[in-house]
Design a protein around this motif. Sequence first.
Motif, short mmCIF file in Angstrom:
data_model
loop_
_atom_site.label_atom_id
_atom_site.label_comp_id
_atom_site.label_asym_id
_atom_site.label_seq_id
_atom_site.Cartn_x
_atom_site.Cartn_y
_atom_site.Cartn_z
N THR A 148 -54.20 42.68 33.04
CA THR A 148 -54.87 43.47 34.08
C THR A 148 -54.25 43.12 35.43
O THR A 148 -53.53 42.13 35.57
CB THR A 148 -56.37 43.17 34.11
OG1 THR A 148 -56.57 41.80 34.49
CG2 THR A 148 -57.01 43.42 32.76
N THR A 149 -54.55 43.91 36.44
CA THR A 149 -53.93 43.67 37.74
C THR A 149 -54.34 42.32 38.33
O THR A 149 -53.51 41.64 38.96
CB THR A 149 -54.28 44.79 38.74
OG1 THR A 149 -55.70 45.01 38.73
CG2 THR A 149 -53.58 46.08 38.37
N THR A 150 -55.59 41.92 38.14
CA THR A 150 -55.99 40.60 38.64
C THR A 150 -55.28 39.49 37.87
O THR A 150 -54.79 38.53 38.47
CB THR A 150 -57.51 40.42 38.53
OG1 THR A 150 -58.15 41.26 39.49
CG2 THR A 150 -57.91 38.98 38.82
N ILE A 151 -55.19 39.62 36.56
CA ILE A 151 -54.58 38.55 35.76
C ILE A 151 -53.09 38.43 36.02
O ILE A 151 -52.57 37.31 36.15
CB ILE A 151 -54.87 38.78 34.26
CG1 ILE A 151 -56.38 38.60 33.99
CG2 ILE A 151 -54.07 37.82 33.39
CD1 ILE A 151 -56.82 38.97 32.59
N VAL A 152 -52.37 39.55 36.15
CA VAL A 152 -50.95 39.42 36.44
C VAL A 152 -50.72 38.91 37.87
O VAL A 152 -49.62 38.45 38.19
CB VAL A 152 -50.17 40.73 36.22
CG1 VAL A 152 -50.28 41.17 34.77
CG2 VAL A 152 -50.60 41.83 37.17
N PHE A 190 -46.06 45.82 40.15
CA PHE A 190 -47.49 46.01 39.91
C PHE A 190 -48.37 45.50 41.06
O PHE A 190 -49.59 45.47 40.93
CB PHE A 190 -47.91 45.35 38.59
CG PHE A 190 -47.23 45.93 37.38
CD1 PHE A 190 -47.28 47.29 37.13
CD2 PHE A 190 -46.51 45.12 36.50
CE1 PHE A 190 -46.64 47.84 36.02
CE2 PHE A 190 -45.88 45.66 35.40
CZ PHE A 190 -45.94 47.03 35.15
N GLY A 191 -47.76 45.09 42.17
CA GLY A 191 -48.54 44.64 43.32
C GLY A 191 -49.11 45.80 44.09
O GLY A 191 -48.84 46.98 43.77
N PRO A 192 -49.93 45.57 45.12
CA PRO A 192 -50.27 44.26 45.67
C PRO A 192 -51.19 43.47 44.74
O PRO A 192 -51.91 44.06 43.93
CB PRO A 192 -50.98 44.60 46.98
CG PRO A 192 -51.57 45.96 46.74
CD PRO A 192 -50.58 46.68 45.87
N PHE A 193 -51.15 42.15 44.88
CA PHE A 193 -51.83 41.28 43.94
C PHE A 193 -53.14 40.72 44.50
O PHE A 193 -53.33 40.60 45.71
CB PHE A 193 -50.91 40.14 43.53
CG PHE A 193 -49.67 40.63 42.82
CD1 PHE A 193 -49.77 41.29 41.61
CD2 PHE A 193 -48.41 40.46 43.37
CE1 PHE A 193 -48.65 41.77 40.95
CE2 PHE A 193 -47.28 40.93 42.73
CZ PHE A 193 -47.39 41.59 41.52
#
Length: 412
Positions: free
Chosen positions: A153-157, A169-172
Motif C-alpha cells: 500500500t502507499t503507506t507501507i511502501v 509511487f510518491g509522495p510518501f
Amino acid sequence: MTSLNQRRPLKGQLQTADPDVHLAHNYHPLPVVVASGEGAWVTDVTGRRYLDCLAAYSAVNFGHGHPALIAAAKEQLDRITLTSRAFHNDRLEPFAEALAQLAGKDMVLPMNTGAEAVESAVKVARAWGYRVKGVPQGQATIIVMDGNFHGRTTTIVSFSTDEQARADFGPFTPGFVVVPYGDAEALEAAIDKTTVAVLLEPIQGEAGILVPPADYLPAVREITRRRNVLMIADEIQSGLGRTGTTFACDRSGVVPDLYLLGKALGGGIVPVSAVVGNSDILGVLQPGEHGSTFGGNPLAAAVGHAVVELLATGEMQQRANELGERLHSGLNALIGHGVTAVRGAGLWAGVDIDPALATGREVCELLMDRGILVKDTHGSTIRFAPPIVVSEEDIDWAVAQLKEELELLATR
C-alpha cells in the motif's frame, strides 16, 4: 556446452496460450498455469504435476485442499458468507476467542489481507501513542527495519527500502524511521519522545529469509518495554507453524505487544488477517474509527477457526520443525557446490545461488522443468517454503533435483 534456453522446453510445450494477456504486469510469474492442487502438489493445465515449494508465500501452510479446512468452508457456504460488521455473526466471536487463546492475548481485530493488518497496526499504534502514552498530536513515529517487507500500500511502501517498491509511487507517508535490521543498539538510539512502536519481521521474508542474531528479538523486547514503546511482530509469513513454532517469535521466547497475522490464517481458501493483542492496546479503537466490510465475515471466521484448531494440537508445528531439519540439512550440504549460503527456520529456507552459475530466476525455471515450483528474490536467492503436509520423500527429492541442476550448471 548446453545453454539454459536449449535445455528448457519451449513455452508452447508448457502452455497453449499466454495466460497474462489481460492482466496488469505487476507480477512476473513462472510460465506454468496451475489448474488444481492436492496436499503439497499442484497440476497444470496440461496435466503435469509439480511439487509446490512456495505454498503461496506461506498462505498454503496446510496444503492444497486440506480436508478439515475445505469442510469448514463448504459447511459455511451453505449457511451465510457475509453480514458485514453492522451485525453480529455466530462464527466471529468463537474464531476471535480461539485465535486470542492461541496467541496468549485477549483481543482480535479481524481484517482481510496482510497489508490491511499492517495498516491497522499502524493506526492502532498511533492512537495508543496519542491517547495512552501522551505523544503530541501529529508527531507519532514508528521505527521500521532496513530490508523490510510489509505489503505494497502507499503507506507501507513509504517506509520500504526497496527502490522498486517505491519508484514513482510518491509522495510518501511521513512518520517512519528506518534502522538496520538485527542491530538493537541502533534501534534504541532511534527511540525518542515521539516513538510509539517498533515494527519488524522476526525473520525477514522478501529480503531473502534473513534470520537475525539470536539475542536480537529479546533485546528488542527489553528495549521496547523499558522505553514504553510497542513491539509489533509481522508474522504474516513467518507465523502459524511455518518456522516450527506457532510464531517465529516463540523461537526466541519473545511475546510482542501485537501479532500481525494473515496468509495461512485463511488456509489458502479465503483472505483472512488479524491484529492480535491485549485490550489495553487494541481497546483504543472506538466504533467508527476503523473497519472493513469483509473483515470478520462468517466464511473467513469459519475457515480461520478451523486453521486455529489445526494449530492448537501442536502437531503442525512439530512436523514443520522435524521436516525443516531435514530440509536444511539437505540444503546446507550444497554449500560450496553451487550454493553460497542457506538461511531460515523450520520449513522456510532462503538459498543463495552462486551468481557465477546462474541467477535465482534461472534456477527457478530449471527446477520448474524438473517439476518443482520455487520463487526467486533479490537476484540470486531462491526460497523454499513447502506446505507443512509435505513428505520426507518429497523434500529429499526436491533437494536432489536442485543438487543435480547445480552440477549441470557447473559444467556449462
